[in-house]
Write a protein that holds these residues in place. Sequence first.
Motif, PDB file in Angstrom:
ATOM      1  N   UNK A  24       0.830  -1.205   0.000  1.00 61.43           N
ATOM      2  CA  UNK A  24       0.000   0.000   0.000  1.00 61.43           C
ATOM      3  C   UNK A  24       0.869   1.261   0.000  1.00 61.43           C
ATOM      4  N   UNK A  25       0.431   2.253  -0.813  1.00 63.46           N
ATOM      5  CA  UNK A  25       1.101   3.554  -0.929  1.00 63.46           C
ATOM      6  C   UNK A  25       2.514   3.465  -1.529  1.00 63.46           C
ATOM      7  N   UNK A  26       2.819   2.363  -2.209  1.00 64.41           N
ATOM      8  CA  UNK A  26       4.161   2.206  -2.772  1.00 64.41           C
ATOM      9  C   UNK A  26       4.145   2.043  -4.298  1.00 64.41           C
ATOM     10  N   UNK A  27       2.997   1.656  -4.856  1.00 69.81           N
ATOM     11  CA  UNK A  27       2.926   1.368  -6.290  1.00 69.81           C
ATOM     12  C   UNK A  27       1.946   2.327  -6.969  1.00 69.81           C
ATOM     13  N   UNK A  28       1.662   2.082  -8.247  1.00 72.87           N
ATOM     14  CA  UNK A  28       0.745   2.949  -8.979  1.00 72.87           C
ATOM     15  C   UNK A  28      -0.678   2.796  -8.447  1.00 72.87           C
ATOM     16  N   UNK A  29      -1.562   3.700  -8.835  1.00 76.18           N
ATOM     17  CA  UNK A  29      -2.919   3.749  -8.277  1.00 76.18           C
ATOM     18  C   UNK A  29      -3.757   2.521  -8.636  1.00 76.18           C
ATOM     19  N   UNK A  30      -3.584   1.986  -9.840  1.00 71.12           N
ATOM     20  CA  UNK A  30      -4.353   0.804 -10.231  1.00 71.12           C
ATOM     21  C   UNK A  30      -3.972  -0.400  -9.369  1.00 71.12           C
ATOM     22  N   UNK A  31      -2.682  -0.552  -9.108  1.00 73.41           N
ATOM     23  CA  UNK A  31      -2.229  -1.646  -8.233  1.00 73.41           C
ATOM     24  C   UNK A  31      -2.714  -1.420  -6.809  1.00 73.41           C
ATOM     25  N   UNK A  32      -2.717  -0.149  -6.395  1.00 76.44           N
ATOM     26  CA  UNK A  32      -3.240   0.198  -5.064  1.00 76.44           C
ATOM     27  C   UNK A  32      -4.699  -0.235  -4.930  1.00 76.44           C
ATOM     28  N   UNK A  33      -5.495  -0.010  -5.981  1.00 73.71           N
ATOM     29  CA  UNK A  33      -6.910  -0.418  -5.971  1.00 73.71           C
ATOM     30  C   UNK A  33      -7.043  -1.931  -5.819  1.00 73.71           C
ATOM     31  N   UNK A  34      -6.203  -2.671  -6.562  1.00 72.54           N
ATOM     32  CA  UNK A  34      -6.249  -4.139  -6.492  1.00 72.54           C
ATOM     33  C   UNK A  34      -5.885  -4.627  -5.088  1.00 72.54           C
ATOM     34  N   UNK A  35      -4.875  -3.995  -4.488  1.00 71.54           N
ATOM     35  CA  UNK A  35      -4.464  -4.380  -3.126  1.00 71.54           C
ATOM     36  C   UNK A  35      -5.566  -4.096  -2.114  1.00 71.54           C
ATOM     37  N   UNK A  36      -6.195  -2.935  -2.232  1.00 71.59           N
ATOM     38  CA  UNK A  36      -7.272  -2.567  -1.299  1.00 71.59           C
ATOM     39  C   UNK A  36      -8.441  -3.555  -1.398  1.00 71.59           C
ATOM     40  N   UNK A  37      -8.775  -3.963  -2.630  1.00 72.73           N
ATOM     41  CA  UNK A  37      -9.867  -4.922  -2.791  1.00 72.73           C
ATOM     42  C   UNK A  37      -9.511  -6.268  -2.175  1.00 72.73           C
ATOM     43  N   UNK A  38      -8.291  -6.741  -2.428  1.00 78.11           N
ATOM     44  CA  UNK A  38      -7.846  -8.021  -1.863  1.00 78.11           C
ATOM     45  C   UNK A  38      -7.866  -7.983  -0.339  1.00 78.11           C
ATOM     46  N   UNK A  39      -7.388  -6.884   0.241  1.00 77.26           N
ATOM     47  CA  UNK A  39      -7.354  -6.756   1.706  1.00 77.26           C
ATOM     48  C   UNK A  39      -8.765  -6.685   2.286  1.00 77.26           C
ATOM     49  N   UNK A  40      -9.661  -5.970   1.609  1.00 76.74           N
ATOM     50  CA  UNK A  40     -11.046  -5.892   2.078  1.00 76.74           C
ATOM     51  C   UNK A  40     -11.713  -7.251   2.082  1.00 76.74           C
ATOM     52  N   UNK A  41     -11.528  -8.006   1.003  1.00 72.97           N
ATOM     53  CA  UNK A  41     -12.143  -9.335   0.914  1.00 72.97           C
ATOM     54  C   UNK A  41     -11.552 -10.283   1.959  1.00 72.97           C
ATOM     55  N   UNK A  42     -10.228 -10.242   2.133  1.00 75.80           N
ATOM     56  CA  UNK A  42      -9.569 -11.145   3.078  1.00 75.80           C
ATOM     57  C   UNK A  42     -10.050 -10.889   4.506  1.00 75.80           C
ATOM     58  N   UNK A  43     -10.113  -9.636   4.895  1.00 74.44           N
ATOM     59  CA  UNK A  43     -10.554  -9.315   6.258  1.00 74.44           C
ATOM     60  C   UNK A  43     -12.022  -9.668   6.459  1.00 74.44           C
ATOM     61  N   UNK A  44     -12.841  -9.526   5.426  1.00 73.68           N
ATOM     62  CA  UNK A  44     -14.253  -9.915   5.545  1.00 73.68           C
ATOM     63  C   UNK A  44     -14.370 -11.417   5.803  1.00 73.68           C
ATOM     64  N   UNK A  45     -13.617 -12.220   5.044  1.00 73.91           N
ATOM     65  CA  UNK A  45     -13.682 -13.670   5.225  1.00 73.91           C
ATOM     66  C   UNK A  45     -13.217 -14.089   6.615  1.00 73.91           C
ATOM     67  N   UNK A  46     -12.300 -13.307   7.175  1.00 71.41           N
ATOM     68  CA  UNK A  46     -11.804 -13.617   8.518  1.00 71.41           C
ATOM     69  C   UNK A  46     -12.721 -13.091   9.614  1.00 71.41           C
ATOM     70  N   UNK A  65     -11.727   9.038  -7.394  1.00 72.46           N
ATOM     71  CA  UNK A  65     -10.734  10.080  -7.675  1.00 72.46           C
ATOM     72  C   UNK A  65     -10.159   9.942  -9.080  1.00 72.46           C
ATOM     73  N   UNK A  66      -9.852   8.717  -9.485  1.00 73.93           N
ATOM     74  CA  UNK A  66      -9.201   8.513 -10.785  1.00 73.93           C
ATOM     75  C   UNK A  66     -10.196   8.141 -11.878  1.00 73.93           C
ATOM     76  N   UNK A  67     -11.490   8.082 -11.534  1.00 74.24           N
ATOM     77  CA  UNK A  67     -12.527   7.820 -12.528  1.00 74.24           C
ATOM     78  C   UNK A  67     -12.599   6.389 -13.011  1.00 74.24           C
ATOM     79  N   UNK A  68     -12.172   5.429 -12.186  1.00 75.09           N
ATOM     80  CA  UNK A  68     -12.231   4.008 -12.554  1.00 75.09           C
ATOM     81  C   UNK A  68     -13.590   3.452 -12.128  1.00 75.09           C
TER      82      UNK A  68
END
Length: 393
Positions: A24-46, A65-68
């Motif tokens: 998080x906060x180290x790569x481009x914004x698209x990768x940041x979005x993918x990481x945030x989604x993965x982390x959200x799903x993982x914590x929900x399952x737990x 913010x980026x219009x995705x």
Amino acid sequence: RSLATQLEIWGHYRLNIELHQPLLNRLDQETELACLETLGRAHRYLGETQIAEDYHNRQLHLARQIGNQATQISALNGLSNVFYDVYQFRAAIYALKEAITIAAKISDIEAQVKALAELGRIYGCSLANFRQGKHCFEQALSLAEKHQCSDLKEYVLFCQVRFLFWFGQYEPILEFYSHHWENLPAGIIDNYDEGFMRRLFGVAHLITHKCDIGMELLHQALDFARTVEITILQAMILEDLGIFTGHYQHNYPQAIHYVKQALRLADRHNYSFYSAHCRVNLALLYAEQGDLKQAEHYLKTTDTLFQDSAYELQPFEKTLILACKAKCQWLSGAKIQGLITITYGLIIQPPWRSTNGRVIWRGLMNTLLTQPLKKFKARWDNLFQREESQPSG
């Protein structure tokens, strides 16, 4: 992204968190979005729903913010799932409606169909709004058929049988289990949905008096939930096992053991709403076992837990508490008060509107009717015994 998906399929949620958190906060914004989604799903399952909600909100904010728009849909779906888990159904519906609107703008048919199906399921399963739920499923099927998406039709059917289940229509889910389950396209549902469906297969068999198959399927569902480490599913299935072991098999010590396991999981992960469910069912089981002191103890703690929860009580939940109170009142000798309580409960939620409700009311009516009939029979037999013991003439 493919590694994150595979780890999720295998149930390695902690490993997914360990791998993606440092990015998080180290790569481009698209990768940041993918990481945030993965982390959200993982914590929900737990079962860490608050953390999951935070990650999905961050994902939604950045996507806006980026219009995705595609990722906005994913984030809204993630939030809807989290809200559903903590019984915030109105918030879940709001998120899904926003996702449907965005999907329609960008002509994302798959996102539209899936969100409509989920919306129908929430309307039906959680808010008992059959008409609105049915309308959502009709829209989803129409879209899938119009664009000739056979996999999406299977997904809608999957959601629809869950919807019909909660309205007492068990044959569709048994038919789905027999004819569609093994042929469901790979990847069309996630681990949570698969575990939840396995659970419903077991419950449907139990309700239709196929008890051996039902208990076996519930144990298989529990093994699956433990393998993929989804705690909320484990708690649900353990409570189901407790309800049916107690109300159908009358093995109260084993039933109480199951529900106490569910309660420990619920308390450990701060599922206050589910903790309250477990406590009500423990009160019912103790009442049926004849331990009114323990029944009243669990019932008293339930009201406070429900007040602490961040959602409004649903009709079924109110009925669950009232059924337990009525049973405790009846068994403790306050029969008139028990009848008043049960009448109020029947007005709020008729038993044909809820699966677990039917089980609860069946057990309650057994208490209210079977015990007096047994006493009447005992008195009748005793009367004849005395007459037979008297000398003739």
